[in-house]
Structures are given as structure tokens and as C-alpha cells.
Design a protein around this motif. Structure first.
Motif, PDB file in Angstrom:
ATOM      1  N   LEU A  29       0.874  -1.211  -0.125  1.00 20.56           N
ATOM      2  CA  LEU A  29      -0.177  -0.032   0.067  1.00 20.56           C
ATOM      3  C   LEU A  29       0.850   1.551   0.027  1.00 20.56           C
ATOM      4  CD1 LEU A  29      -2.886  -0.932   2.593  1.00 20.56           C
ATOM      5  CD2 LEU A  29      -3.051  -0.589   0.108  1.00 20.56           C
ATOM      6  N   PHE A  30       2.057   1.238   0.534  1.00 16.24           N
ATOM      7  CA  PHE A  30       2.744   2.409   0.625  1.00 16.24           C
ATOM      8  C   PHE A  30       4.081   2.355   0.038  1.00 16.24           C
ATOM      9  CE2 PHE A  30       0.138   2.091   4.717  1.00 16.24           C
ATOM     10  CZ  PHE A  30      -0.732   3.008   4.554  1.00 16.24           C
ATOM     11  N   ASP A  31       3.854   1.666  -1.057  1.00 15.20           N
ATOM     12  CA  ASP A  31       5.125   1.438  -2.012  1.00 15.20           C
ATOM     13  C   ASP A  31       6.666   1.337  -1.395  1.00 15.20           C
ATOM     14  OD1 ASP A  31       3.414   1.870  -4.203  1.00 15.20           O
ATOM     15  OD2 ASP A  31       3.454   4.054  -3.697  1.00 15.20           O
ATOM     16  N   GLN A  32       6.612   0.208  -0.468  1.00 14.76           N
ATOM     17  CA  GLN A  32       7.963  -0.004   0.385  1.00 14.76           C
ATOM     18  C   GLN A  32       8.354  -1.374  -0.135  1.00 14.76           C
ATOM     19  OE1 GLN A  32       9.247   2.031   2.506  1.00 14.76           O
ATOM     20  NE2 GLN A  32       7.751   3.395   1.568  1.00 14.76           N
ATOM     21  N   LYS A  69      -4.982  -3.320  -4.510  1.00 13.61           N
ATOM     22  CA  LYS A  69      -3.944  -2.695  -5.397  1.00 13.61           C
ATOM     23  C   LYS A  69      -3.121  -3.671  -6.079  1.00 13.61           C
ATOM     24  CE  LYS A  69      -0.122   0.602  -4.574  1.00 13.61           C
ATOM     25  NZ  LYS A  69       0.480   1.331  -3.741  1.00 13.61           N
ATOM     26  N   GLY A  70      -2.935  -4.817  -5.668  1.00 14.76           N
ATOM     27  CA  GLY A  70      -2.318  -5.944  -6.417  1.00 14.76           C
ATOM     28  C   GLY A  70      -3.138  -6.519  -7.510  1.00 14.76           C
ATOM     29  N   SER A 124     -11.489  -0.808  -3.136  1.00 17.56           N
ATOM     30  CA  SER A 124     -11.027  -1.802  -3.794  1.00 17.56           C
ATOM     31  C   SER A 124     -11.598  -2.512  -4.928  1.00 17.56           C
ATOM     32  CB  SER A 124     -10.243  -2.888  -2.996  1.00 17.56           C
ATOM     33  OG  SER A 124      -9.276  -2.034  -2.079  1.00 17.56           O
ATOM     34  N   LEU A 125     -12.850  -3.015  -4.773  1.00 21.66           N
ATOM     35  CA  LEU A 125     -13.802  -3.470  -5.592  1.00 21.66           C
ATOM     36  C   LEU A 125     -14.545  -2.400  -6.700  1.00 21.66           C
ATOM     37  CD1 LEU A 125     -15.598  -6.153  -3.505  1.00 21.66           C
ATOM     38  CD2 LEU A 125     -13.583  -6.315  -4.993  1.00 21.66           C
TER      39      LEU A 125
END
Length: 166
Positions: A29-32, A69-70, A124-125
Motif C-alpha cells: 500500500l505504501f510502495d515499500q 492494489k495488487g 478496492s472493488l
């Protein structure tokens, strides 16, 4: 090595790590994730092995949002059908319980923070997410998996957003 990567490696090697569910979710979620590679974290969240551990219902939204997100709406829908809809509190009094396992006549809470399925469905949906404060810009990225129908009205600070894609 990042915490998310080492936690994912622990599960792949069969070592128990209860924090993985939240760590992997936050990494996505936080691009880590290292080099932006989310594949291992998404796969771990989708498979949800026993060694990973699972957040209690009020915090389960992190995992579901990360799966969204994935691109794994199929797992979100499966989770709603098989884990959430089968909760005793849902079947017996249409509420969400605090833990995944709850017993009658105990101190277990049968009516807890029921917002996770709502905001996961919304963001998300249906894929309705603000990109700027006040919904000045909005992302629309529906992912309905095998849902034949999903309709609702989202009330935003800019007015109603009617969602009825099919």
C-alpha cells in the motif's frame, strides 16, 4: 533488507511470522517493496498461509486493500464469501464480531468495527479513490472479479457518485 522482504522470506522458508499480514500489506500500500516488486507480497497475502498470521477483522482491511492494489479482487470476494459472511455474528445478528472466532456467553464482542468491508468495497472493488484532497481528482478502477452486479451510491464532498458498471 526491508522488513517486508525478510517477513515474506520467513514465510517462504516455513518460519512463523505473525506480523507478515500487516507488514506485507503496508509494503504494498505504501510502495515499500524493494524495487517496486510487489509480486511476492501479493502472492503471500493471496495464499494467506497459517504461518503468516491474520489480523483481526477490524484490521483485516489492510490485507484486502493491498490485494485490491495488487489486482486480486478475486481473493477479496472469496474472503468476503468464505470468511466474513460465515461469521456467527453475521449469521445470527447481522453484525461483525471482534475476532474471527467468537463464542456466545463470553466476553467476546459480537458487534465491533464493521467498516473494513465497506471501505474495501468502495476503494478496492468499485475502485473509487480520491487522488487529491476533497475528491478534486478521483481514480475509478473497478475490479468486480466474478460479481455479476454491484450497485451503490458513494457520497463524497463533491456530491454523489453512482456506481453501477454492469
Amino acid at each position: 533488507m526491508s522488513t517486508a522482504f525478510s517477513s515474506i522470506t520467513a514465510v517462504q522458508e516455513g518460519r512463523k511470522n505473525d506480523a507478515l499480514c500487516t507488514v506485507a500489506s503496508h509494503a504494498i500500500l505504501f510502495d515499500q517493496c524493494p524495487r517496486g516488486d510487489t509480486a511476492a507480497a501479493v502472492q503471500a497475502l493471496a495464499k494467506c498461509p497459517r504461518e503468516m498470521g491474520l489480523s483481526y477483522p477490524a484490521n483485516a482491511g489492510w490485507r484486502l486493500r493491498a490485494l485490491g492494489k495488487g489486482g486480486r479482487a478475486d481473493i477479496i470476494i472469496k474472503d468476503f464469501r468464505e470468511r466474513w459472511a460465515t461469521m456467527d455474528s453475521v449469521k445470527l445478528n447481522n453484525t461483525l464480531q471482534e475476532g474471527w472466532k467468537t463464542r456466545s456467553d463470553t466476553g467476546h464482542q459480537w458487534s465491533h468495527c464493521a467498516v473494513a468491508p465497506l471501505y474495501v468495497t468502495y476503494q478496492s472493488l468499485a475502485g473509487i479513490r480520491p487522488l487529491e484532497p476533497g475528491f478534486k481528482r478521483v481514480e475509478l478502477r473497478p475490479q468486480l472479479a466474478d460479481l455479476e452486479e454491484l450497485e451503490f451510491i458513494a457520497h463524497t464532498v463533491r456530491g454523489r457518485c453512482i456506481f453501477a458498471p454492469r
